[in-house]
Motif scaffolding. Structure first.
Motif, short mmCIF file in Angstrom:
data_model
loop_
_atom_site.label_atom_id
_atom_site.label_comp_id
_atom_site.label_asym_id
_atom_site.label_seq_id
_atom_site.Cartn_x
_atom_site.Cartn_y
_atom_site.Cartn_z
N GLY A 1 43.34 46.67 41.25
CA GLY A 1 42.87 45.75 40.22
C GLY A 1 41.78 44.82 40.68
N SER B 1 33.87 34.76 33.92
CA SER B 1 35.29 34.41 34.06
C SER B 1 35.82 33.67 32.83
CB SER B 1 35.49 33.54 35.31
OG SER B 1 35.14 34.26 36.47
N LYS C 1 37.61 39.35 28.58
CA LYS C 1 38.97 39.57 28.10
C LYS C 1 39.65 38.24 27.78
CE LYS C 1 39.93 44.10 30.08
NZ LYS C 1 40.86 44.93 30.87
N SER D 1 41.01 36.09 30.75
CA SER D 1 42.17 36.54 31.52
C SER D 1 41.80 37.22 32.83
CB SER D 1 43.02 37.50 30.68
OG SER D 1 42.28 38.67 30.36
N GLU D 2 40.53 37.54 33.02
CA GLU D 2 40.07 38.13 34.27
C GLU D 2 38.95 37.27 34.85
OE1 GLU D 2 38.99 42.21 34.05
OE2 GLU D 2 41.06 42.90 33.72
N HIS E 1 38.61 40.63 39.48
CA HIS E 1 39.12 41.79 38.76
C HIS E 1 37.99 42.81 38.57
CE1 HIS E 1 42.11 38.70 37.43
NE2 HIS E 1 42.94 39.72 37.60
N ALA F 1 35.89 42.33 35.24
CA ALA F 1 35.03 41.14 35.27
C ALA F 1 33.89 41.33 36.25
CB ALA F 1 35.86 39.91 35.62
N LEU G 1 42.73 35.50 43.51
CA LEU G 1 43.65 36.61 43.33
C LEU G 1 44.43 36.93 44.60
CD1 LEU G 1 41.47 39.03 41.16
CD2 LEU G 1 43.08 37.27 40.42
#
Length: 424
Positions: free
Chosen positions: A129, A151, A155, A158-159, A177, A180, A208
């Motif tokens: 991911g 960012s 989505k 969310s990413e 991600h 992104a 992350l």
């Protein structure tokens, strides 16, 4: 006197055959690699010298291998070139090498720490991911602006994608991600950037990596770190470590925060550093710094650079007095003990004292020349004895200052008294 910094590279600098010439030529390098083997209970030298590259590149092996080569080069540097070192700094993993060479982390412990760090990073990579990419030909602020915008919207926010390495004025690395990062790549390319995907499957130096960072903090909490013997710059903050108490916090943060390499080099330049020596495989940091720092760069893994460093060394031609080492032993013996903790006494007094006694015997029997490494071992033994015996600070300073003045060594031991003595 020219100010000099030692720089240590991070993961990605490994290659099959690294360190082999050092192993053959320098006994101290052979000893270093054997120590690394023992610490990991793995034949790390076989991986380094014979490969294959796929196994060596596995992060849990690459990281200890790079650290071992950096430590071997540092020990050779100290023994042959000397101890005129004003700063140390490392790029990501290299920061742990710097802290180890500065005396804060025992070498065997550092090998185990980076082995575990590598395992955690590998585990993060298997989750998937995430991705990373190098960006060239765009201003850092523009890359950061695009990452922030992506960012906030990709989505529904969310990413994420973030700047993870600020390596030079012309190169930054982004992590996040996959989706992104892909959108950021499109926008950066349209703005004239050259974006090169990196062959990794985890977004290192980004938020992350928080789960891996949490586990790494637990690992670091198992260790006790000693005072720094040289000033070390953090690649997270681009500031000097105030003390070894910061190590766990900063190294944990390093997994999720960007590498501030441009700021590290700027700090060195602004503080008068005219020369820097890269200690580790390849010449990655030398190449990054060529057009940005105004410092003269050497890379120990470059044959011509190493030859120039070693052949031009004034310290290498000096002879050091065995009497200094004997005097260290004498002072250690005659000081009164105020510490009745038998375990601390054995570790801080008996062991280092016996090691120096053995060294003196071997030098006397062989008729060998006293090296700078011998001198430092004796002096560090004396510091350990004085601290462990709980000698009052005023008396410690008085004895050390008289000793160094007697042998005109005030400027040889990190400007007279190593970092940490005043806080003993």
């Amino acid at each position: 006197m020219v100010k000099r910094a030692l720089l240590f590279p991070g993961q990605g600098s490994q290659y099959v055959g690294m360190g082999k010439d050092l192993f053959v030529k320098y006994p101290i390098a052979k000893e270093t690699f054997h120590e690394a083997n023992d610490a990991m209970n793995v034949d790390l030298t076989r991986l380094m010298f014979e490969g294959g590259i796929t196994e060596l590149t596995r992060t849990e092996y690459a990281q200890p291998a790079i650290l071992a080569v950096g430590m071997a080069m540092f020990r050779i540097y100290k023994e042959v070139v000397g101890s005129d070192i004003n700063y140390m700094a490392g790029h990501s993993l290299g920061e742990i090498t710097a802290l180890t060479c500065a005396g804060s982390i025992p070498f065997a412990s550092a090998i185990r720490i980076v082995h575990r760090r590598g395992e955690l990073m590998r585990e993060a990579a298997t989750i998937g991911g995430g991705a990373m990419a190098a960006v060239h030909e765009l201003d850092i602020s523009e890359v950061e602006s695009i990452c922030t915008s992506v960012s906030a919207t990709h989505k529904g926010g969310s990413e994420i994608v973030v700047v993870s390495n600020i390596n030079s004025e012309n190169q930054v690395v982004i992590s996040g991600h996959k989706g992104a990062l892909s959108e950021a790549t499109e926008r950066l390319t349209k703005r004239g950037g050259v974006v090169i995907p990196l062959q990794v499957s985890a977004p290192f130096h980004s938020p992350l990596m928080a789960p891996a960072a949490e586990q790494f903090a637990e690992e670091l909490n198992k260790y006790t770190f000693s005072p720094l013997q040289y000033p070390v710059l953090s690649s997270v903050t681009a500031k000097l470590y105030a003390s070894s108490d910061e190590i766990t916090k900063v190294l944990t943060e390093q997994l999720t925060a960007p590498v501030q390499w441009v700021a590290v080099l700027q700090y060195l330049r602004e503080n008068g550093v005219a020369e820097a020596v890269e200690l580790g495989p390849r010449t990655v940091l030398k190449k990054l710094a060529q057009n940005t720092t105004g410092m003269k760069m050497f890379a120990f893994d470059d044959g011509s650079d190493a030859e120039q460093l070693l052949s031009n060394s004034k310290i290498a031609k000096e002879e050091y007095p065995l009497d200094f080492i004997i005097q260290c032993v004498s002072i250690a013996t005659c000081t009164r003990n105020r510490n009745w903790d038998s375990e601390a006494y054995a570790h801080g007094v008996i062991t280092p004292y016996r090691n120096v006694q053995t060294m003196i015997y071997q030098l006397q029997q062989s008729g060998g020349q006293v090296t700078w490494s011998n001198m430092e071992q004796a002096y560090k033994m004396l510091l350990s004895v004085l601290r462990t015996k709980l000698i009052p600070e005023v008396e410690q300073l008085s004895r050390l200052e008289r000793l160094l003045a007697e042998y005109s060594l005030q400027d040889k031991f990190a400007q007279g008294l190593p970092v940490g003595v005043l806080n003993s």
